[in-house]
Design a protein around this motif. Structure first.
Motif, PDB file in Angstrom:
ATOM      1  N   ASP A  94       6.271   4.615   0.694  1.00  0.00           N
ATOM      2  CA  ASP A  94       5.593   3.056   1.819  1.00  0.00           C
ATOM      3  C   ASP A  94       4.317   3.974   1.736  1.00  0.00           C
ATOM      4  O   ASP A  94       4.201   4.812   0.834  1.00  0.00           O
ATOM      5  N   GLU A  95       3.177   2.428   1.436  1.00  0.00           N
ATOM      6  CA  GLU A  95       1.911   2.448   0.755  1.00  0.00           C
ATOM      7  C   GLU A  95       1.127   1.308   2.785  1.00  0.00           C
ATOM      8  O   GLU A  95       2.083   0.689   2.793  1.00  0.00           O
ATOM      9  N   ILE A  96       0.049   1.230   2.448  1.00  0.00           N
ATOM     10  CA  ILE A  96      -0.592   1.271   3.522  1.00  0.00           C
ATOM     11  C   ILE A  96      -2.010  -0.070   2.868  1.00  0.00           C
ATOM     12  O   ILE A  96      -2.595   0.520   1.985  1.00  0.00           O
ATOM     13  N   PRO A  97      -1.935  -1.157   2.175  1.00  0.00           N
ATOM     14  CA  PRO A  97      -2.112  -2.054   1.661  1.00  0.00           C
ATOM     15  C   PRO A  97      -3.881  -1.716   1.753  1.00  0.00           C
ATOM     16  O   PRO A  97      -4.850  -1.351   2.653  1.00  0.00           O
ATOM     17  N   GLY A  98      -5.021  -0.949   0.461  1.00  0.00           N
ATOM     18  CA  GLY A  98      -5.706  -0.826   0.195  1.00  0.00           C
ATOM     19  C   GLY A  98      -6.525   0.509   0.702  1.00  0.00           C
ATOM     20  O   GLY A  98      -7.487   0.868   0.820  1.00  0.00           O
ATOM     21  N   VAL A  99      -5.315   1.361   1.296  1.00  0.00           N
ATOM     22  CA  VAL A  99      -5.131   2.975   1.078  1.00  0.00           C
ATOM     23  C   VAL A  99      -4.420   3.763   0.281  1.00  0.00           C
ATOM     24  O   VAL A  99      -3.273   3.409   0.028  1.00  0.00           O
ATOM     25  N   ALA A 100      -5.612   4.550  -0.834  1.00  0.00           N
ATOM     26  CA  ALA A 100      -5.076   4.794  -1.895  1.00  0.00           C
ATOM     27  C   ALA A 100      -4.083   6.129  -1.929  1.00  0.00           C
ATOM     28  O   ALA A 100      -3.741   6.328  -0.560  1.00  0.00           O
ATOM     29  N   THR A 101      -2.901   6.243  -2.437  1.00  0.00           N
ATOM     30  CA  THR A 101      -1.825   7.126  -1.966  1.00  0.00           C
ATOM     31  C   THR A 101      -1.891   8.525  -3.430  1.00  0.00           C
ATOM     32  O   THR A 101      -2.368   8.061  -4.393  1.00  0.00           O
ATOM     33  N   ALA A 102      -1.431   9.232  -3.052  1.00  0.00           N
ATOM     34  CA  ALA A 102      -1.881  11.028  -3.297  1.00  0.00           C
ATOM     35  C   ALA A 102      -1.142  10.827  -4.755  1.00  0.00           C
ATOM     36  O   ALA A 102       0.050  10.326  -4.323  1.00  0.00           O
ATOM     37  N   PRO A 103      -0.849  11.164  -5.821  1.00  0.00           N
ATOM     38  CA  PRO A 103       0.139  10.918  -7.206  1.00  0.00           C
ATOM     39  C   PRO A 103       1.117  12.459  -6.914  1.00  0.00           C
ATOM     40  O   PRO A 103       1.558  12.154  -8.294  1.00  0.00           O
TER      41      PRO A 103
END
Length: 114
Positions: free
Chosen positions: A52-61
């Motif tokens: 999942d992703e939230i627009p504008g919030v960086a996701t850990a790699p």
């Protein structure tokens, strides 16, 4: 108690699914099968990303996080420098983890609510 959050990145030649399969079906049983008292861990949890992703919030790699609870940092240090870890566990990690990208966070929990 000390909680270690160990941030894991898969080897470049593996898919995320292959990484998860090896970690959960081969590596974890290896550790669980060690003689009693060998691993000074009170609790062990595997965190797997949902995608999942939230627009504008960086996701850990990272491909996953191992959360490990130990009584104190001496227990953690003893485990990660032990003959068992260095001759059995660490070589198995090479089968699915890019260990050069592994990062550790040593923490104490401070519950706020819940």
């Amino acid at each position: 108690m000390i909680k270690l959050s160990i941030f894991l990145t898969r080897r470049a030649d593996l898919t995320h699914e292959e990484f998860v399969d090896y970690w959960t079906n081969k590596h974890t049983p290896l550790i669980a099968g060690l003689p009693g008292g060998e691993v000074p861990v009170r609790r062990y949890i595997q965190l797997l990303p949902t995608g999942d992703e939230i627009p504008g919030v960086a996701t850990a790699p990272y491909d996953g996080v191992a959360e490990v609870w130990v009584d104190d940092i001496a227990d953690a240090a003893g485990w990660f420098t032990s003959d068992t870890y260095n001759t059995l566990v660490a070589p198995d990690e090479e089968n699915f983890i890019d260990r050069t990208k592994t990062r550790f966070l040593y923490a104490e929990e401070s519950p706020i609510f819940g």
